[in-house]
Write a protein that holds these residues in place. Structure first.
Motif, PDB file in Angstrom:
ATOM      1  N   ALA A  25       0.883  -1.198  -0.142  1.00 15.09           N
ATOM      2  CA  ALA A  25       0.068  -0.092  -0.151  1.00 15.09           C
ATOM      3  C   ALA A  25       1.050   1.332   0.024  1.00 15.09           C
ATOM      4  O   ALA A  25       0.725   2.276  -0.716  1.00 15.09           O
ATOM      5  N   VAL A  26       1.813   1.259   0.861  1.00 13.14           N
ATOM      6  CA  VAL A  26       2.727   2.575   0.996  1.00 13.14           C
ATOM      7  C   VAL A  26       3.626   2.467  -0.475  1.00 13.14           C
ATOM      8  O   VAL A  26       3.714   3.853  -1.075  1.00 13.14           O
ATOM      9  N   VAL A  27       3.978   1.421  -1.270  1.00 14.20           N
ATOM     10  CA  VAL A  27       4.577   1.590  -2.495  1.00 14.20           C
ATOM     11  C   VAL A  27       3.519   2.284  -3.419  1.00 14.20           C
ATOM     12  O   VAL A  27       3.885   2.994  -4.255  1.00 14.20           O
ATOM     13  N   VAL A  28       2.326   1.675  -3.537  1.00 16.25           N
ATOM     14  CA  VAL A  28       1.185   2.216  -4.649  1.00 16.25           C
ATOM     15  C   VAL A  28       1.082   3.662  -4.115  1.00 16.25           C
ATOM     16  O   VAL A  28       0.965   4.442  -5.101  1.00 16.25           O
ATOM     17  N   LEU A  29       1.036   3.932  -3.055  1.00 14.48           N
ATOM     18  CA  LEU A  29       0.548   5.368  -2.630  1.00 14.48           C
ATOM     19  C   LEU A  29       1.911   6.004  -2.970  1.00 14.48           C
ATOM     20  O   LEU A  29       1.556   7.410  -3.710  1.00 14.48           O
ATOM     21  N   ALA A  30       2.980   5.727  -2.844  1.00  7.89           N
ATOM     22  CA  ALA A  30       4.019   6.449  -3.235  1.00  7.89           C
ATOM     23  C   ALA A  30       4.104   6.636  -4.751  1.00  7.89           C
ATOM     24  O   ALA A  30       4.462   7.710  -5.492  1.00  7.89           O
ATOM     25  N   GLY A  31       3.686   5.521  -5.448  1.00  9.26           N
ATOM     26  CA  GLY A  31       3.482   5.841  -7.112  1.00  9.26           C
ATOM     27  C   GLY A  31       2.614   6.808  -7.348  1.00  9.26           C
ATOM     28  O   GLY A  31       2.817   7.637  -8.409  1.00  9.26           O
ATOM     29  N   VAL A  32       1.423   6.848  -6.872  1.00  6.11           N
ATOM     30  CA  VAL A  32       0.292   7.571  -6.983  1.00  6.11           C
ATOM     31  C   VAL A  32       0.848   9.133  -6.895  1.00  6.11           C
ATOM     32  O   VAL A  32       0.459  10.186  -7.604  1.00  6.11           O
ATOM     33  N   VAL A  33       1.359   9.298  -5.668  1.00  5.61           N
ATOM     34  CA  VAL A  33       2.130  10.856  -5.407  1.00  5.61           C
ATOM     35  C   VAL A  33       3.004  11.182  -6.287  1.00  5.61           C
ATOM     36  O   VAL A  33       2.960  12.256  -6.943  1.00  5.61           O
ATOM     37  N   GLU A  34       4.018  10.239  -6.817  1.00  4.83           N
ATOM     38  CA  GLU A  34       4.977  10.786  -7.789  1.00  4.83           C
ATOM     39  C   GLU A  34       4.332  10.915  -9.292  1.00  4.83           C
ATOM     40  O   GLU A  34       4.754  11.937  -9.960  1.00  4.83           O
ATOM     41  N   LEU A  35       3.268  10.152  -9.581  1.00  2.84           N
ATOM     42  CA  LEU A  35       2.689  10.398 -10.753  1.00  2.84           C
ATOM     43  C   LEU A  35       1.946  11.801 -10.726  1.00  2.84           C
ATOM     44  O   LEU A  35       2.036  12.666 -11.652  1.00  2.84           O
TER      45      LEU A  35
ATOM     46  N   ALA B 179      15.048  18.478  -1.159  1.00  2.47           N
ATOM     47  CA  ALA B 179      14.543  19.261  -0.020  1.00  2.47           C
ATOM     48  C   ALA B 179      14.970  19.049   1.248  1.00  2.47           C
ATOM     49  O   ALA B 179      15.395  19.844   2.040  1.00  2.47           O
ATOM     50  N   ILE B 180      14.600  17.847   1.624  1.00  2.00           N
ATOM     51  CA  ILE B 180      15.001  17.322   2.896  1.00  2.00           C
ATOM     52  C   ILE B 180      16.628  17.198   3.117  1.00  2.00           C
ATOM     53  O   ILE B 180      16.993  17.525   4.232  1.00  2.00           O
ATOM     54  N   ALA B 181      17.321  16.765   2.155  1.00  2.00           N
ATOM     55  CA  ALA B 181      18.988  16.862   2.179  1.00  2.00           C
ATOM     56  C   ALA B 181      19.529  18.167   2.195  1.00  2.00           C
ATOM     57  O   ALA B 181      20.656  18.289   2.502  1.00  2.00           O
TER      58      ALA B 181
ATOM     59  N   ALA C 234       1.382  21.294  -7.483  1.00  3.68           N
ATOM     60  CA  ALA C 234       2.293  21.838  -6.482  1.00  3.68           C
ATOM     61  C   ALA C 234       2.982  20.550  -5.678  1.00  3.68           C
ATOM     62  O   ALA C 234       3.837  20.945  -5.011  1.00  3.68           O
ATOM     63  N   THR C 235       2.446  19.361  -6.024  1.00  2.00           N
ATOM     64  CA  THR C 235       3.028  18.225  -5.408  1.00  2.00           C
ATOM     65  C   THR C 235       4.317  17.941  -5.959  1.00  2.00           C
ATOM     66  O   THR C 235       4.768  17.884  -7.281  1.00  2.00           O
ATOM     67  N   PRO C 236       5.278  17.844  -4.998  1.00  2.00           N
ATOM     68  CA  PRO C 236       6.687  17.516  -5.431  1.00  2.00           C
ATOM     69  C   PRO C 236       6.988  16.044  -5.824  1.00  2.00           C
ATOM     70  O   PRO C 236       6.322  15.368  -5.262  1.00  2.00           O
ATOM     71  N   THR C 237       7.729  15.802  -6.961  1.00  2.00           N
ATOM     72  CA  THR C 237       8.203  14.424  -7.000  1.00  2.00           C
ATOM     73  C   THR C 237       9.108  13.987  -5.869  1.00  2.00           C
ATOM     74  O   THR C 237       9.660  14.641  -5.053  1.00  2.00           O
ATOM     75  N   PHE C 238       9.329  12.539  -5.803  1.00  4.60           N
ATOM     76  CA  PHE C 238      10.077  12.101  -4.645  1.00  4.60           C
ATOM     77  C   PHE C 238      11.481  12.575  -4.779  1.00  4.60           C
ATOM     78  O   PHE C 238      12.300  12.969  -3.757  1.00  4.60           O
ATOM     79  N   GLY C 239      12.257  12.751  -5.857  1.00  5.71           N
ATOM     80  CA  GLY C 239      13.710  13.284  -6.203  1.00  5.71           C
ATOM     81  C   GLY C 239      13.614  14.730  -5.307  1.00  5.71           C
ATOM     82  O   GLY C 239      14.370  14.912  -4.782  1.00  5.71           O
TER      83      GLY C 239
END
Length: 79
Positions: free
Chosen positions: A13-23, A41-43, A31-36
């Protein structure tokens, strides 16, 4: 459903949610950031780098180091 099944379902579920947020982050004008972008930003801060290191360590420990005993028990000396 066993505890193992529930854990696998939660990780999936976490992987699928991460994929949805990435897309969602890759759509034009969002305004939603990609994973990269999020990791970049965190780094930018020392606490962020420490948190990223801790996350990668946790992933490595739980999915790589500990799994070797289950995958190839004859290669791990347990004594």
């Amino acid at each position: 459903m066993t505890g193992w099944d529930a854990t696998i379902a939660a990780y999936l579920a976490v992987v699928v949610l991460a994929g949805v947020v990435e897309l969602t982050g890759r759509r034009p004008g969002t305004a939603t950031p990609t994973f990269g972008e999020l990791v970049s930003a965190i780094a930018t801060t020392l606490p962020g780098r420490i948190a990223l290191f801790a996350c990668w360590w946790w992933v490595g420990w739980h999915f790589l180091a500990r799994s070797s005993a289950h995958v190839a028990p004859h290669l791990v000396d347990m004594h």
